[in-house]
Design a protein around this motif. Sequence first.
Motif, PDB file in Angstrom:
ATOM      1  N   LYS A 232     -27.724 -25.728   6.101  1.00 21.76           N
ATOM      2  CA  LYS A 232     -26.500 -24.913   6.017  1.00 21.76           C
ATOM      3  C   LYS A 232     -26.847 -23.429   6.148  1.00 21.76           C
ATOM      4  CE  LYS A 232     -23.914 -28.438   5.237  1.00 21.76           C
ATOM      5  NZ  LYS A 232     -23.035 -28.940   6.287  1.00 21.76           N
ATOM      6  N   PHE A 233     -27.917 -23.013   5.471  1.00 18.95           N
ATOM      7  CA  PHE A 233     -28.285 -21.596   5.539  1.00 18.95           C
ATOM      8  C   PHE A 233     -28.793 -21.231   6.941  1.00 18.95           C
ATOM      9  CE2 PHE A 233     -28.329 -21.757   0.875  1.00 18.95           C
ATOM     10  CZ  PHE A 233     -27.676 -20.584   0.607  1.00 18.95           C
ATOM     11  N   LEU A 234     -29.564 -22.139   7.555  1.00 20.63           N
ATOM     12  CA  LEU A 234     -30.074 -21.855   8.896  1.00 20.63           C
ATOM     13  C   LEU A 234     -28.923 -21.742   9.887  1.00 20.63           C
ATOM     14  CD1 LEU A 234     -33.277 -24.008   9.375  1.00 20.63           C
ATOM     15  CD2 LEU A 234     -33.111 -21.542   9.346  1.00 20.63           C
ATOM     16  N   ASP A 235     -27.915 -22.632   9.735  1.00 21.69           N
ATOM     17  CA  ASP A 235     -26.749 -22.558  10.618  1.00 21.69           C
ATOM     18  C   ASP A 235     -26.088 -21.194  10.508  1.00 21.69           C
ATOM     19  OD1 ASP A 235     -27.138 -25.038  11.494  1.00 21.69           O
ATOM     20  OD2 ASP A 235     -25.436 -25.977  10.454  1.00 21.69           O
ATOM     21  N   GLN A 236     -25.954 -20.719   9.272  1.00 20.96           N
ATOM     22  CA  GLN A 236     -25.326 -19.416   9.068  1.00 20.96           C
ATOM     23  C   GLN A 236     -26.124 -18.323   9.759  1.00 20.96           C
ATOM     24  OE1 GLN A 236     -22.584 -18.237   7.291  1.00 20.96           O
ATOM     25  NE2 GLN A 236     -21.902 -20.367   7.145  1.00 20.96           N
ATOM     26  N   ALA A 237     -27.440 -18.427   9.632  1.00 23.54           N
ATOM     27  CA  ALA A 237     -28.279 -17.333  10.116  1.00 23.54           C
ATOM     28  C   ALA A 237     -28.438 -17.377  11.632  1.00 23.54           C
ATOM     29  CB  ALA A 237     -29.649 -17.403   9.455  1.00 23.54           C
ATOM     30  N   ILE A 238     -28.478 -18.583  12.203  1.00 25.42           N
ATOM     31  CA  ILE A 238     -28.864 -18.680  13.609  1.00 25.42           C
ATOM     32  C   ILE A 238     -27.693 -19.036  14.517  1.00 25.42           C
ATOM     33  CG2 ILE A 238     -30.338 -19.912  15.224  1.00 25.42           C
ATOM     34  CD1 ILE A 238     -32.304 -20.271  12.914  1.00 25.42           C
ATOM     35  N   LEU A 239     -26.900 -20.045  14.091  1.00 26.56           N
ATOM     36  CA  LEU A 239     -25.883 -20.527  15.030  1.00 26.56           C
ATOM     37  C   LEU A 239     -24.658 -19.648  15.084  1.00 26.56           C
ATOM     38  CD1 LEU A 239     -25.493 -24.395  14.939  1.00 26.56           C
ATOM     39  CD2 LEU A 239     -26.387 -22.919  16.725  1.00 26.56           C
ATOM     40  N   LEU A 240     -24.238 -19.158  13.930  1.00 22.96           N
ATOM     41  CA  LEU A 240     -23.010 -18.378  13.919  1.00 22.96           C
ATOM     42  C   LEU A 240     -23.347 -16.961  14.322  1.00 22.96           C
ATOM     43  CD1 LEU A 240     -21.568 -19.731  10.598  1.00 22.96           C
ATOM     44  CD2 LEU A 240     -21.057 -20.473  12.892  1.00 22.96           C
ATOM     45  N   GLY A 241     -22.675 -16.479  15.323  1.00 22.50           N
ATOM     46  CA  GLY A 241     -22.949 -15.131  15.798  1.00 22.50           C
ATOM     47  C   GLY A 241     -22.567 -14.129  14.735  1.00 22.50           C
ATOM     48  N   PRO A 242     -23.005 -12.866  14.886  1.00 21.28           N
ATOM     49  CA  PRO A 242     -22.638 -11.842  13.929  1.00 21.28           C
ATOM     50  C   PRO A 242     -21.120 -11.698  13.849  1.00 21.28           C
ATOM     51  CG  PRO A 242     -23.684 -10.888  15.855  1.00 21.28           C
ATOM     52  CD  PRO A 242     -23.836 -12.354  15.958  1.00 21.28           C
ATOM     53  N   GLN A 243     -20.636 -11.474  12.657  1.00 20.31           N
ATOM     54  CA  GLN A 243     -19.195 -11.475  12.455  1.00 20.31           C
ATOM     55  C   GLN A 243     -18.534 -10.284  13.123  1.00 20.31           C
ATOM     56  OE1 GLN A 243     -17.679 -10.519   8.748  1.00 20.31           O
ATOM     57  NE2 GLN A 243     -15.720 -11.459   9.190  1.00 20.31           N
ATOM     58  N   LYS A 244     -17.425 -10.552  13.808  1.00 18.48           N
ATOM     59  CA  LYS A 244     -16.676  -9.450  14.405  1.00 18.48           C
ATOM     60  C   LYS A 244     -15.633  -8.991  13.396  1.00 18.48           C
ATOM     61  CE  LYS A 244     -17.025 -12.166  18.506  1.00 18.48           C
ATOM     62  NZ  LYS A 244     -16.895 -13.476  17.863  1.00 18.48           N
ATOM     63  N   SER A 245     -15.663  -7.724  13.053  1.00 19.47           N
ATOM     64  CA  SER A 245     -14.693  -7.244  12.084  1.00 19.47           C
ATOM     65  C   SER A 245     -13.596  -6.474  12.786  1.00 19.47           C
ATOM     66  CB  SER A 245     -15.395  -6.372  11.040  1.00 19.47           C
ATOM     67  OG  SER A 245     -16.167  -5.400  11.712  1.00 19.47           O
TER      68      SER A 245
ATOM     69  N   LYS B 100     -19.357 -11.470   3.827  1.00 14.08           N
ATOM     70  CA  LYS B 100     -18.501 -11.667   4.996  1.00 14.08           C
ATOM     71  C   LYS B 100     -17.097 -11.126   4.752  1.00 14.08           C
ATOM     72  CE  LYS B 100     -20.391 -15.853   6.989  1.00 14.08           C
ATOM     73  NZ  LYS B 100     -20.144 -17.298   7.035  1.00 14.08           N
ATOM     74  N   HIS B 101     -16.570 -11.365   3.564  1.00 12.36           N
ATOM     75  CA  HIS B 101     -15.168 -11.033   3.320  1.00 12.36           C
ATOM     76  C   HIS B 101     -14.967  -9.589   2.912  1.00 12.36           C
ATOM     77  CE1 HIS B 101     -13.474 -14.987   3.943  1.00 12.36           C
ATOM     78  NE2 HIS B 101     -14.556 -15.475   3.360  1.00 12.36           N
ATOM     79  N   HIS B 102     -15.956  -9.004   2.248  1.00 16.29           N
ATOM     80  CA  HIS B 102     -15.777  -7.640   1.750  1.00 16.29           C
ATOM     81  C   HIS B 102     -16.646  -6.641   2.484  1.00 16.29           C
ATOM     82  CE1 HIS B 102     -13.372  -8.888  -1.787  1.00 16.29           C
ATOM     83  NE2 HIS B 102     -14.072  -9.998  -1.651  1.00 16.29           N
ATOM     84  N   GLY B 103     -17.587  -7.128   3.265  1.00 18.11           N
ATOM     85  CA  GLY B 103     -18.435  -6.214   4.013  1.00 18.11           C
ATOM     86  C   GLY B 103     -19.414  -5.431   3.160  1.00 18.11           C
ATOM     87  N   THR B 104     -19.633  -5.868   1.915  1.00 12.91           N
ATOM     88  CA  THR B 104     -20.599  -5.168   1.080  1.00 12.91           C
ATOM     89  C   THR B 104     -21.235  -6.168   0.126  1.00 12.91           C
ATOM     90  OG1 THR B 104     -20.919  -3.522  -0.648  1.00 12.91           O
ATOM     91  CG2 THR B 104     -18.764  -4.545  -0.546  1.00 12.91           C
ATOM     92  N   THR B 105     -22.452  -5.865  -0.327  1.00 11.92           N
ATOM     93  CA  THR B 105     -23.053  -6.712  -1.360  1.00 11.92           C
ATOM     94  C   THR B 105     -23.353  -5.894  -2.600  1.00 11.92           C
ATOM     95  OG1 THR B 105     -25.197  -6.346  -0.348  1.00 11.92           O
ATOM     96  CG2 THR B 105     -24.103  -8.399   0.204  1.00 11.92           C
ATOM     97  N   ASP B 106     -22.762  -4.723  -2.699  1.00 14.85           N
ATOM     98  CA  ASP B 106     -22.948  -3.911  -3.898  1.00 14.85           C
ATOM     99  C   ASP B 106     -21.918  -4.328  -4.946  1.00 14.85           C
ATOM    100  OD1 ASP B 106     -23.206  -2.076  -5.860  1.00 14.85           O
ATOM    101  OD2 ASP B 106     -23.336  -0.335  -4.524  1.00 14.85           O
TER     102      ASP B 106
END
Lengths: 245, 115
Positions: A232-245, B100-106
């Motif tokens: 699960k952690f590897l999927d987060q780190a590798i498969l999911l692209g950086p989040q677009k905000s 992810k949701h808040h954009g910060t870990t502080d």
Amino acid sequence: MSRRVRMWMVAIAGAAVAVGMGLAFVDLPSFGGSHHPYRDAAIHGSVAHQTANAVSAVNFDQRGLDTFGEESILFASIIGVSALLRPSKEEQEAGPSQPGRVMEATRILGYAFIPLVLIVGLDVISHGVITPGGGFQGGIILASGIHLLYVAGSYETLGRLRPVRLFEHGEAIGAGAFACLGIAGAATAMGFLANLIPLGSFGQLFSAGTVELLNGAVGIEVGSGVIVLIAKFLDQAILLGPQKS
Amino acid sequence: MSYYGYFVAGAIMLTGAVGIARSRNLVHAVVCLSVSQAGTYVLLLSIGYQRHAAAPVFGSTIKPSTKVVDPVVQALCLTDIVVSATVTALLLALSLQIAKHHGTTDPDELSALRG
């Protein structure tokens, strides 16, 4: 609450806890002494059930219910991590980027160590009754061994040779087997997780009755659970692209 | 009379607690919690320790009549480590979602309640 106020509160509360602990510690039996009533009782029970590894005897025989609770915590937290790390709707799988360069030495050593580590893991689980080790330790070794595929190969290799679904079932089977062995003890009116199968003779591989089986069940559960967790952690780190905000 | 091991355990636990309070990053706070929990391992093992005693695994050289250290606290310590590892994983997953949701870990910037 500002940082300064918080640190003062920590200092005051910490000092109070330190004083309390200090007072409690000086009333404890002296460190390294020979007065251990629980040890004497536990070793008596361990020898009575033909278990050479007294730690396994405590974990899986004398305090089996406790280990069952601990296993449930493990199970629940892996479900929790799986639920928390589900990809959300906005995140689409970007696919792994080009695998980076792996040094030849790392690759050769990694592949050479995979079978070795897996055998050590199985050995630690199966000899948990007579030598140091057991299901928990061996399960972790097995899970680490499989991840050498990622260190030596690539994420894709790991994905092909490690079906996460299979290990999700393995985790449930391990936890279920533990519970079934417990219920079998209750069904024979000896009590939940009672040691009901023949005990064998002291120091043999197949001795200690249910302890050996419970070790195996825990080994399957811990190994599978840790593999699922890391996946699960590897999927987060590798498969999911950086989040677009 | 000696209490050395117990005080080491207490010091490790308090160090972890101070680390959590000073933390400016959730991952750092999770690691500090692990440090704090490591204090409990040291405490458990110090309680069961006996000088010049062997490990509680019997075999051809260590007979059940030999002096060994306390297996009960070792089993407790094993339980403790497993629970600590899984809880750490759960907390790291939570930190990931917060990032992810808040954009910060502080933790100091996470004062507002949302949703």
